[in-house]
Motif scaffolding. Structure first.
Motif, mmCIF file in Angstrom:
data_model
loop_
_atom_site.group_PDB
_atom_site.id
_atom_site.type_symbol
_atom_site.label_atom_id
_atom_site.label_comp_id
_atom_site.label_asym_id
_atom_site.label_seq_id
_atom_site.Cartn_x
_atom_site.Cartn_y
_atom_site.Cartn_z
ATOM 1 N N PHE A 136 0.616 -1.155 0.095
ATOM 2 C CA PHE A 136 -0.308 -0.325 0.157
ATOM 3 C C PHE A 136 1.136 0.820 0.364
ATOM 4 O O PHE A 136 2.135 1.076 0.409
ATOM 5 C CB PHE A 136 -1.181 -0.006 1.100
ATOM 6 N N SER A 137 0.562 2.703 -0.431
ATOM 7 C CA SER A 137 0.587 3.441 -0.064
ATOM 8 C C SER A 137 0.424 4.618 1.018
ATOM 9 O O SER A 137 -0.818 3.945 1.074
ATOM 10 C CB SER A 137 0.820 3.927 -1.877
ATOM 11 N N THR A 138 1.152 5.783 0.769
ATOM 12 C CA THR A 138 0.942 6.207 2.332
ATOM 13 C C THR A 138 -1.656 6.675 1.296
ATOM 14 O O THR A 138 -1.757 7.203 2.534
ATOM 15 C CB THR A 138 1.236 7.261 2.273
ATOM 16 N N ASN A 153 6.017 8.364 -8.220
ATOM 17 C CA ASN A 153 6.660 8.748 -6.764
ATOM 18 C C ASN A 153 6.274 8.460 -5.451
ATOM 19 O O ASN A 153 7.145 8.508 -4.382
ATOM 20 C CB ASN A 153 6.627 10.143 -6.547
ATOM 21 N N SER A 154 5.570 7.300 -5.237
ATOM 22 C CA SER A 154 5.040 6.706 -4.186
ATOM 23 C C SER A 154 5.593 6.086 -3.413
ATOM 24 O O SER A 154 5.517 4.646 -4.244
ATOM 25 C CB SER A 154 3.572 6.612 -4.163
#
Length: 242
Positions: free
Chosen positions: A186-188, A223-224
């Motif tokens: 998962f990403s933020t 970019n994540s």
């Protein structure tokens, strides 16, 4: 000057809230304001040192690190789930109004402060207890406050009620705050959507969990950074299933 003004508004800063929480937390045979290894401790309960911190964990970093070398320490942190704004006149005597703030804070806001000491929860002598509370913020019309508050200054914070208690004794307890329906990796951005909080708070949460060793970076998407449970956590889960 009105001699009762100080009594009516309380002392500046967080002192009323801190004092009320200390009285609420203490049980018979506790020692309040005890001294241990040169530090003042809010509540001493047998061999357990209890510190109540209403904000600014970073200011307690050295104290907590030193005390946890030899003692069991519990840090108690209140979060105002609901808050009422009380407006007083400049002298702090006359109440001009009281309204409920539309802002509501959640358990996830503990990461605003925990980001200052993210690795401390790995110490077996350290534990954290978060109290969700109802509180009042007392403001005075004295022209000394910020532009955002149009010159009103915050004179005090008062405890109304403790709503719930949440204990964290190790990194896995903190990891459990991630909802089970969040897909991995998962990403933020995805974490923020899942916990229904702003991304900046999800970023602090990910930073803390990463420093606790319970999640790790497993890749990137644009970019994540992408995160997932660490190998250590995955092994522990597997062991529990066997």
């Amino acid at each position: 000057a009105n001699p009762d003004a100080k009594h009516l508004i309380g002392t500046l800063g967080e002192r009323s809230l801190h004092s009320a929480l200390k009285d609420w937390y203490a049980v018979p045979n506790d020692h309040l304001e005890a001294e241990v290894d040169g530090f003042h401790i809010d509540v001493l309960r047998h061999k357990l040192l209890i510190e109540i911190q209403t904000s600014n964990f970073s200011s307690q970093r050295r104290k907590l690190k030193t005390l946890t070398e030899k003692h069991r320490v519990r840090l108690v942190f209140p979060i105002a789930k609901e808050k009422w704004i009380v407006r007083l006149s400049a002298d702090g005597v006359k109440q001009l109004g009281r309204r409920k703030s539309p802002k509501k804070r959640h358990l996830f806001h503990l990461f605003e402060e925990l980001v200052s000491v993210p690795g401390l929860i790995k110490n077996e002598n350290f534990s954290l207890e978060v109290l969700l509370i109802q509180a009042e913020e007392v403001r005075r019309d004295d022209g000394q406050g910020s532009r955002r508050r149009k010159g009103w200054s915050v004179a005090d914070h008062r405890l109304l009620r403790v709503v719930s208690r949440h204990a964290f004794g190790n990194p896995s307890d903190v990891l459990a705050l991630i909802p089970p329906d969040l897909s991995h990796p998962f990403s933020t951005h995805e974490l923020a959507k899942c916990i229904k909080q702003p991304r900046w708070l999800a970023q602090k949460m990910a930073y803390c969990l990463r420093h606790m060793g319970v999640i790790e970076v497993v890749g990137k998407e644009g970019n994540s950074l992408l995160y997932s449970a660490s190998e250590k956590v995955a092994r522990a889960e597997l062991t529990n299933q066997l």
